[in-house]
Design a protein around this motif. Structure first.
Motif, mmCIF file in Angstrom:
data_model
loop_
_atom_site.group_PDB
_atom_site.id
_atom_site.type_symbol
_atom_site.label_atom_id
_atom_site.label_comp_id
_atom_site.label_asym_id
_atom_site.label_seq_id
_atom_site.Cartn_x
_atom_site.Cartn_y
_atom_site.Cartn_z
ATOM 1 N N VAL A 1 -61.307 46.973 -125.893
ATOM 2 C CA VAL A 1 -62.457 47.296 -125.053
ATOM 3 C C VAL A 1 -62.782 48.765 -125.284
ATOM 4 O O VAL A 1 -61.926 49.637 -125.108
ATOM 5 C CB VAL A 1 -62.181 47.026 -123.563
ATOM 6 C CG1 VAL A 1 -63.384 47.456 -122.721
ATOM 7 C CG2 VAL A 1 -61.879 45.549 -123.333
ATOM 8 N N GLU B 1 -60.358 43.984 -119.604
ATOM 9 C CA GLU B 1 -61.597 44.378 -118.932
ATOM 10 C C GLU B 1 -61.303 44.938 -117.539
ATOM 11 O O GLU B 1 -61.999 45.847 -117.072
ATOM 12 C CB GLU B 1 -62.553 43.183 -118.857
ATOM 13 C CG GLU B 1 -63.107 42.786 -120.223
ATOM 14 C CD GLU B 1 -64.142 41.672 -120.163
ATOM 15 O OE1 GLU B 1 -64.941 41.566 -121.114
ATOM 16 O OE2 GLU B 1 -64.133 40.907 -119.173
ATOM 17 N N VAL C 1 -66.664 44.857 -126.181
ATOM 18 C CA VAL C 1 -65.377 44.192 -126.312
ATOM 19 C C VAL C 1 -65.312 43.564 -127.701
ATOM 20 O O VAL C 1 -66.244 42.878 -128.130
ATOM 21 C CB VAL C 1 -65.150 43.118 -125.215
ATOM 22 C CG1 VAL C 1 -66.233 42.046 -125.220
ATOM 23 C CG2 VAL C 1 -63.773 42.483 -125.366
ATOM 24 N N LEU D 1 -58.050 39.074 -122.359
ATOM 25 C CA LEU D 1 -59.418 39.569 -122.227
ATOM 26 C C LEU D 1 -59.704 39.981 -120.788
ATOM 27 O O LEU D 1 -60.231 41.076 -120.531
ATOM 28 C CB LEU D 1 -60.410 38.496 -122.692
ATOM 29 C CG LEU D 1 -61.899 38.814 -122.494
ATOM 30 C CD1 LEU D 1 -62.293 40.087 -123.233
ATOM 31 C CD2 LEU D 1 -62.754 37.635 -122.967
ATOM 32 N N ARG E 1 -67.195 45.187 -117.828
ATOM 33 C CA ARG E 1 -67.359 43.864 -118.435
ATOM 34 C C ARG E 1 -68.486 43.997 -119.462
ATOM 35 O O ARG E 1 -69.658 43.818 -119.139
ATOM 36 C CB ARG E 1 -67.710 42.811 -117.381
ATOM 37 C CG ARG E 1 -67.738 41.380 -117.906
ATOM 38 C CD ARG E 1 -68.035 40.397 -116.780
ATOM 39 N NE ARG E 1 -67.936 39.014 -117.207
ATOM 40 C CZ ARG E 1 -68.936 38.340 -117.815
ATOM 41 N NH1 ARG E 1 -70.105 38.944 -118.054
ATOM 42 N NH2 ARG E 1 -68.746 37.086 -118.177
#
Length: 369
Positions: free
Chosen positions: A19, A51, A7, A47, A57
């Protein structure tokens, strides 16, 4: 190419995040500048959303090299396993590489307003030998002062004075006052002390700031309401010039060790002469564009001979200029270079997160961790 999950938290201005997962990059919508609490709150929401969209993640976080950016502080607070700093202008080139689906070493011209350099200075006119994971600085514009620091971005007359002072010495102040570049309430002696004593006058190599300075020299815009306004108005007037062909203003190419140095400050002094001599602003604005194109081409040609590389990647906000970009592409291609710009991702800081992710993913692969 397939990448490990990363990320990337992007820059500070024109913020997006990215990402990266396998062969796919998920870029967020444009959020804007991270100066307000509202934008920073939305950062966290974005964010989490990205994800969730990417269904991963990542444990690797990429961030800008600048130690003071809010996104830099967030990168350390996320508590992921690894944080990888990525230099701003390298990220620009890596973004364009990914946008074009190419790999390997290129000559990267990264041209913008502001980016934190590896030497702690403000970069922005950078000639890099770069690939997806590493870069080497081959050349740049000569450093010049920004009297007043960040104020120079909104008050480009400061940039004009600093560049003219380097060419004309203290005479620059009286000439600037006569042309209306220096505001009447600003004493030239105070500015001279600031620059001579390096007081709140950081050094920059920024092409974006040079465009701002040229706009101020020509009396187009001495105080800007938003970033890039002066350069945009300079471009607009240049586009109205009746003749595309014309003179190339003076500039210099030199070396500092193995690093190529470009200096366009003599071109700004020539703009002063042209304006004092009664020439119209539109052709002078086009002269400046033509000179920048010639200067960027000339140093790239030298670096192509030196490195043996024939692929050139153009990235950074300056290449949104509709005179600069096609004009430089035409000259480079006439010399036999293969030239790549952007196709789906913007050349400005909106594309930085993609480049950060690619650089970080490549480094993870190369490290084997």
């Amino acid at each position: 190419r397939s990448y490990p999950p990363v990320v990337a938290l992007g820059p500070h201005l024109k913020w997006t995040l990215c990402v990266l997962k396998g062969r796919h990059a998920f870029l967020s919508p444009h959020i804007g500048d991270l100066d307000t609490p509202q934008a920073r709150d939305f950062f966290g929401e974005t964010l989490a959303l990205m994800e969730r969209i990417a269904r991963c993640r990542p444990v690797v976080v990429a961030r800008d090299l600048h130690p003071g950016y809010w996104s830099t502080l967030v990168a350390e607070r996320l508590g992921r396993e690894r944080v990888i700093p990525v230099q701003h202008h390298h990220a620009h080139i890596a973004s364009a590489l990914a946008d074009n689906g190419i790999t390997g070493k290129v000559i990267g011209l990264s041209m913008d307003g502001t980016g934190y350099g590896t030497d702690g200075r403000v970069w922005g006119c950078e000639f890099l030998e770069a690939d997806e994971g590493d870069f080497r600085r081959l050349g740049h514009h000569r450093y010049f002062r920004l009297p007043g620091g960040d104020r120079a971005v909104r008050e480009p007359w400061r940039i004009a004075l600093a560049l003219l002072r380097d060419v004309q010495g203290e005479d620059a102040f009286s000439r600037a006052e006569a042309l209306g570049i220096l505001p009447p309430h600003i004493p030239g002696a105070l500015l001279e002390k600031m620059m001579a004593g390096n007081l709140n006058s950081p050094e920059a190599s920024s092409l974006g700031r040079l465009f701002d300075g040229a706009a101020a020299v020509l009396g187009i815009r001495t105080v800007a309401r938003f970033e890039g306004q002066a350069a945009m108005e300079l471009e607009g007037l240049a586009a109205r010039a009746e003749e595309e062909d014309g003179p190339v203003l003076p500039y210099t190419l030199s070396k500092a060790g193995e690093t190529g140095l470009l200096d366009l400050s003599p071109a700004l002094a020539a703009l002063v002469e042209g304006r004092s001599g009664g020439r119209e602003i539109e052709p002078l604005a086009m002269d400046f564009h033509r000179t920048v194109i010639d200067a960027l081409f000339s140093l790239t040609a030298v670096l192509g001979e030196k490195t043996g590389l024939d692929r050139v990647v153009l990235s950074g906000g300056c290449f949104q200029n509709r005179i600069l970009f096609p004009g430089l592409v035409k000259k480079l291609e006439s010399r036999g270079f293969r030239v790549y710009g952007h196709r789906q991702v913007p050349p400005n800081d909106g594309g930085i997160a993609l480049g950060q992710a690619v650089v970080a993913g490549t480094r993870v692969d190369r490290d084997g961790t």
